[in-house]
Design a protein around this motif. Sequence first.
Motif, PDB file in Angstrom:
ATOM      1  N   THR A  16       0.914  -1.274   0.101  1.00 47.40           N
ATOM      2  CA  THR A  16      -0.125  -0.253  -0.257  1.00 47.40           C
ATOM      3  C   THR A  16       1.061   0.901  -0.159  1.00 47.40           C
ATOM      4  OG1 THR A  16      -0.046   0.055   2.522  1.00 47.40           O
ATOM      5  CG2 THR A  16      -2.071  -1.041   1.587  1.00 47.40           C
ATOM      6  N   PRO A  17      -0.005   2.591  -0.238  1.00 43.30           N
ATOM      7  CA  PRO A  17       1.314   3.283  -0.299  1.00 43.30           C
ATOM      8  C   PRO A  17       2.237   3.913   1.038  1.00 43.30           C
ATOM      9  CG  PRO A  17      -0.990   4.299  -0.999  1.00 43.30           C
ATOM     10  CD  PRO A  17      -1.065   2.591  -0.783  1.00 43.30           C
ATOM     11  N   GLY A  18       1.816   3.445   2.334  1.00 40.03           N
ATOM     12  CA  GLY A  18       1.923   3.492   3.527  1.00 40.03           C
ATOM     13  C   GLY A  18       3.063   2.302   3.160  1.00 40.03           C
ATOM     14  N   THR A  19       3.357   1.152   2.783  1.00 34.98           N
ATOM     15  CA  THR A  19       4.414   0.645   3.317  1.00 34.98           C
ATOM     16  C   THR A  19       5.122   0.053   1.806  1.00 34.98           C
ATOM     17  OG1 THR A  19       2.729  -1.492   2.247  1.00 34.98           O
ATOM     18  CG2 THR A  19       2.550  -1.204   4.652  1.00 34.98           C
ATOM     19  N   ALA A  20       4.435   0.370   0.743  1.00 34.44           N
ATOM     20  CA  ALA A  20       5.371   0.643  -0.339  1.00 34.44           C
ATOM     21  C   ALA A  20       6.551   0.606  -1.292  1.00 34.44           C
ATOM     22  CB  ALA A  20       4.754   0.098  -1.707  1.00 34.44           C
ATOM     23  N   GLY A  21       6.724   2.096  -0.232  1.00 35.47           N
ATOM     24  CA  GLY A  21       8.021   2.808  -0.394  1.00 35.47           C
ATOM     25  C   GLY A  21       8.024   4.160  -1.645  1.00 35.47           C
ATOM     26  N   PRO A  22       8.917   5.016  -1.716  1.00 38.87           N
ATOM     27  CA  PRO A  22       8.946   6.237  -2.245  1.00 38.87           C
ATOM     28  C   PRO A  22       8.963   5.340  -3.697  1.00 38.87           C
ATOM     29  CG  PRO A  22      10.989   5.762  -1.181  1.00 38.87           C
ATOM     30  CD  PRO A  22      10.238   4.892  -0.437  1.00 38.87           C
ATOM     31  N   ASP A  23       9.655   4.153  -4.256  1.00 43.13           N
ATOM     32  CA  ASP A  23       9.654   4.577  -5.711  1.00 43.13           C
ATOM     33  C   ASP A  23       8.733   3.741  -6.399  1.00 43.13           C
ATOM     34  OD1 ASP A  23      12.711   4.669  -5.345  1.00 43.13           O
ATOM     35  OD2 ASP A  23      12.901   2.650  -5.739  1.00 43.13           O
ATOM     36  N   LEU A  24       7.193   2.883  -5.894  1.00 41.79           N
ATOM     37  CA  LEU A  24       6.840   2.627  -5.778  1.00 41.79           C
ATOM     38  C   LEU A  24       5.549   3.948  -6.036  1.00 41.79           C
ATOM     39  CD1 LEU A  24       4.362   0.253  -7.127  1.00 41.79           C
ATOM     40  CD2 LEU A  24       3.974  -0.850  -4.928  1.00 41.79           C
ATOM     41  N   LEU A  25       5.910   4.558  -4.918  1.00 42.32           N
ATOM     42  CA  LEU A  25       4.350   5.882  -5.071  1.00 42.32           C
ATOM     43  C   LEU A  25       5.100   6.374  -6.112  1.00 42.32           C
ATOM     44  CD1 LEU A  25       2.293   7.376  -3.556  1.00 42.32           C
ATOM     45  CD2 LEU A  25       4.049   8.435  -2.154  1.00 42.32           C
ATOM     46  N   GLN A  26       5.652   6.839  -6.300  1.00 47.20           N
ATOM     47  CA  GLN A  26       6.374   8.064  -7.677  1.00 47.20           C
ATOM     48  C   GLN A  26       6.110   7.191  -8.934  1.00 47.20           C
ATOM     49  OE1 GLN A  26       7.716  10.963  -6.883  1.00 47.20           O
ATOM     50  NE2 GLN A  26       7.441  10.973  -8.840  1.00 47.20           N
ATOM     51  N   ALA A  27       6.262   5.880  -9.524  1.00 45.50           N
ATOM     52  CA  ALA A  27       5.292   5.746 -10.281  1.00 45.50           C
ATOM     53  C   ALA A  27       4.039   5.524 -10.435  1.00 45.50           C
ATOM     54  CB  ALA A  27       5.906   3.790 -10.207  1.00 45.50           C
ATOM     55  N   VAL A  28       3.400   5.300  -9.512  1.00 46.83           N
ATOM     56  CA  VAL A  28       1.722   5.370  -9.210  1.00 46.83           C
ATOM     57  C   VAL A  28       1.636   6.888  -9.800  1.00 46.83           C
ATOM     58  CG1 VAL A  28      -0.193   5.270  -7.820  1.00 46.83           C
ATOM     59  CG2 VAL A  28       1.512   3.560  -7.937  1.00 46.83           C
ATOM     60  N   ILE A  29       2.855   7.393  -9.147  1.00 45.87           N
ATOM     61  CA  ILE A  29       2.170   9.093  -9.749  1.00 45.87           C
ATOM     62  C   ILE A  29       2.589   9.186 -11.239  1.00 45.87           C
ATOM     63  CG2 ILE A  29       3.017  11.782  -8.947  1.00 45.87           C
ATOM     64  CD1 ILE A  29       3.117  10.563  -5.796  1.00 45.87           C
ATOM     65  N   ASP A  30       3.605   9.280 -11.354  1.00 44.37           N
ATOM     66  CA  ASP A  30       4.193   9.201 -12.804  1.00 44.37           C
ATOM     67  C   ASP A  30       2.826   8.825 -13.698  1.00 44.37           C
ATOM     68  OD1 ASP A  30       6.664  10.315 -11.627  1.00 44.37           O
ATOM     69  OD2 ASP A  30       8.041   8.328 -12.589  1.00 44.37           O
TER      70      ASP A  30
END
Length: 84
Positions: A16-30
Amino acid sequence: MSGTHRPCGTSYGSPTPGTAGPDLLQAVIDGYGRPLTPEEEAQLTVSSVLDAVSDISYGTAHGDPELVERDQRTLARLRTEQHP
């Protein structure tokens, strides 16, 4: 934990965004194509908190201490991010 089933719409075992780390969150935002608005960021935080609380409840009820520990860390991190 094989053989356990979560209700539809829950994210047991998935990041989840709370556990996935910044790389995965950035990929979602991208992939979303634009930065999140302040309202969307707040909703993401709320969703992460609700997901973590749900996972803690599920993990406690079903004897999954790793799930409980992971989401306790998520809540602690989110609290720290909100009140540095």
